[in-house]
Enzyme design. Structure first.
Site, PDB file in Angstrom:
ATOM      1  N   LYS A  54     -14.199   1.541   5.180  1.00 55.15           N
ATOM      2  CA  LYS A  54     -13.400   2.377   4.278  1.00 55.15           C
ATOM      3  C   LYS A  54     -14.219   3.558   3.787  1.00 55.15           C
ATOM      4  O   LYS A  54     -13.748   4.698   3.777  1.00 55.15           O
ATOM      5  CB  LYS A  54     -12.913   1.553   3.072  1.00 55.15           C
ATOM      6  CG  LYS A  54     -11.718   0.666   3.393  1.00 55.15           C
ATOM      7  CD  LYS A  54     -11.403  -0.301   2.250  1.00 55.15           C
ATOM      8  CE  LYS A  54     -10.429  -1.363   2.725  1.00 55.15           C
ATOM      9  NZ  LYS A  54     -10.321  -2.513   1.845  1.00 55.15           N
ATOM     10  N   GLN A  98     -11.796  -4.830  -3.657  1.00 53.52           N
ATOM     11  CA  GLN A  98     -11.628  -5.620  -2.429  1.00 53.52           C
ATOM     12  C   GLN A  98     -11.323  -7.080  -2.757  1.00 53.52           C
ATOM     13  O   GLN A  98     -12.008  -7.695  -3.577  1.00 53.52           O
ATOM     14  CB  GLN A  98     -12.907  -5.501  -1.577  1.00 53.52           C
ATOM     15  CG  GLN A  98     -12.848  -6.184  -0.228  1.00 53.52           C
ATOM     16  CD  GLN A  98     -11.919  -5.500   0.762  1.00 53.52           C
ATOM     17  OE1 GLN A  98     -11.627  -4.311   0.661  1.00 53.52           O
ATOM     18  NE2 GLN A  98     -11.441  -6.245   1.730  1.00 53.52           N
ATOM     19  N   ASP A 121      -3.957   0.665  -3.655  1.00 57.92           N
ATOM     20  CA  ASP A 121      -3.518  -0.537  -2.929  1.00 57.92           C
ATOM     21  C   ASP A 121      -2.023  -0.782  -3.133  1.00 57.92           C
ATOM     22  O   ASP A 121      -1.416  -1.548  -2.361  1.00 57.92           O
ATOM     23  CB  ASP A 121      -4.270  -1.773  -3.457  1.00 57.92           C
ATOM     24  CG  ASP A 121      -5.421  -2.205  -2.580  1.00 57.92           C
ATOM     25  OD1 ASP A 121      -5.335  -2.018  -1.349  1.00 57.92           O
ATOM     26  OD2 ASP A 121      -6.393  -2.754  -3.128  1.00 57.92           O
TER      27      ASP A 121
HETATM   28  N1  GUN Z   1      -8.608  -7.529   1.464  1.00 58.61           N
HETATM   29  C1  GUN Z   1      -8.026  -7.538   2.681  1.00 58.61           C
HETATM   30  N2  GUN Z   1      -7.118  -6.533   2.779  1.00 58.61           N
HETATM   31  C2  GUN Z   1      -7.138  -5.883   1.597  1.00 58.61           C
HETATM   32  C3  GUN Z   1      -6.434  -4.751   1.095  1.00 58.61           C
HETATM   33  O1  GUN Z   1      -5.585  -4.139   1.757  1.00 58.61           O
HETATM   34  N3  GUN Z   1      -6.772  -4.368  -0.173  1.00 58.61           N
HETATM   35  C4  GUN Z   1      -7.686  -5.038  -0.917  1.00 58.61           C
HETATM   36  N4  GUN Z   1      -7.915  -4.594  -2.155  1.00 58.61           N
HETATM   37  N5  GUN Z   1      -8.349  -6.090  -0.476  1.00 58.61           N
HETATM   38  C5  GUN Z   1      -8.089  -6.505   0.777  1.00 58.61           C
END
Ligand code: GUN
Length: 294
Positions: A54, A98, A121
């Protein structure tokens, strides 16, 4: 294999390039550089890889990346204090914590502490509610990616039978809302659904988001259907090796579907591209500018 392969990697690269172009216009015309803060608590290796990817994609798109790595022993109060600082930081337009979080932390409380305007998100109840009410919202990234991929095959989804297998807040429910907004007839199936193969067989668009390796078999799929596989499951591949598979038995499904996403290289790359698009949108909204079309 008769199905068309939906190339998520190429479609995501195209979206990332559009975000980069829009970000450079935002910097040129308004001196605004969208900033994304990503918070990782603990050392889960898969999460660490996601967070690194990311950060890399954020910088490549010309956005500012702020990474916060906290110890696995971090308390809920410490994490909430960081979220509060990020909410107040004008250089941060998007906040992503995350998941999963260590057991001493209540993930829902953390999600609800994020300013909904910075919730890239789309997990905050305000954004979930706005999506279900058909109001402008920050929408979860993976579901948006699924719909973009389906529309590359069939730009007009109105009237299609869509079946979503899985009812999580992160994928199942929001993707169902997005398909409803596209005027699909939507069914959400789950572990208690009776005759799951028969329900799946109705689908013109089948979204698999259950997290069970290769659960959905080829003979569950209507010939010609569009199959979007959200699953990313690591399984034994013999000789001590592992491989990634989706929630759909790919070879069987590809023999009957009209189009299908591979794993890896389907939905996965779309999630990060949509996260960048959400950060751009959040920054524009916070500056009182219209959301750039990407
Ligand atoms: N863990 C796995 N996929 C995601 C996501 O799309 N957002 C977040 N915050 N954590 C994740």
């Amino acid at each position: 294999m008769s199905a068309t392969l939906i190339d998520g990697k190429a479609i995501a690269a195209d979206l990332r390039a559009k975000v980069a172009a829009a970000a450079s216009r935002l910097a040129r015309d308004h001196g605004l550089v969208p900033g994304l803060a990503v918070v990782l608590v603990g050392e889960d290796p898969a999460s660490a890889v996601y967070v690194r990817n990311k950060g890399k994609a954020t910088v490549e798109a010309g956005l500012a990346s702020f990474e916060h790595k906290l110890a696995a022993t971090t308390s809920q109060a410490e994490l909430l204090a960081l979220v509060s600082r990020l909410n107040a930081d004008p250089a941060v337009h998007g906040i992503l914590v995350q998941l999963p979080l260590p057991p001493q932390i209540d993930a829902q409380a953390v999600i609800e502490a994020i300013d909904p305007a910075k919730d890239v998100d789309g997990f905050h109840p305000v954004n979930a509610g706005r999506l279900s009410a058909g109001l402008p919202a920050l929408v979860p990234c993976t579901p948006v990616g699924c719909v973009i991929l389906a529309k590359t095959v069939r730009p007009q989804l109105a009237g299609c039978e869509a079946v979503v297998v899985g009812r999580s807040n992160i994928v199942g429910k929001p993707v169902a809302q997005l398909l409803l907004a596209e005027n699909c007839t939507v069914t959400i199936a789950h572990s208690k659904t009776r005759d799951l193969p028969g329900v799946c067989w109705r689908a013109d668009i089948l979204v698999a988001a259950v997290g069970r390796p290769e659960m959905i078999r080829g003979d569950w799929i209507k010939p010609g259907a569009i199959v979007i596989d959200v699953g990313i499951n690591r399984v034994e591949a013999g000789e001590g090796k592992t491989k990634l598979v989706g929630d759909v038995a790919f070879a069987e499904a590809a023999a009957v579907a009209g189009a299908i996403t591979p794993v890896p290289g389907g939905v996965g790359p779309m999630t990060i591209a949509c996260l960048l698009a959400n950060t751009l949108k959040a920054a524009s909204m916070q500056a009182g500018l219209p959301a750039p079309a990407v």
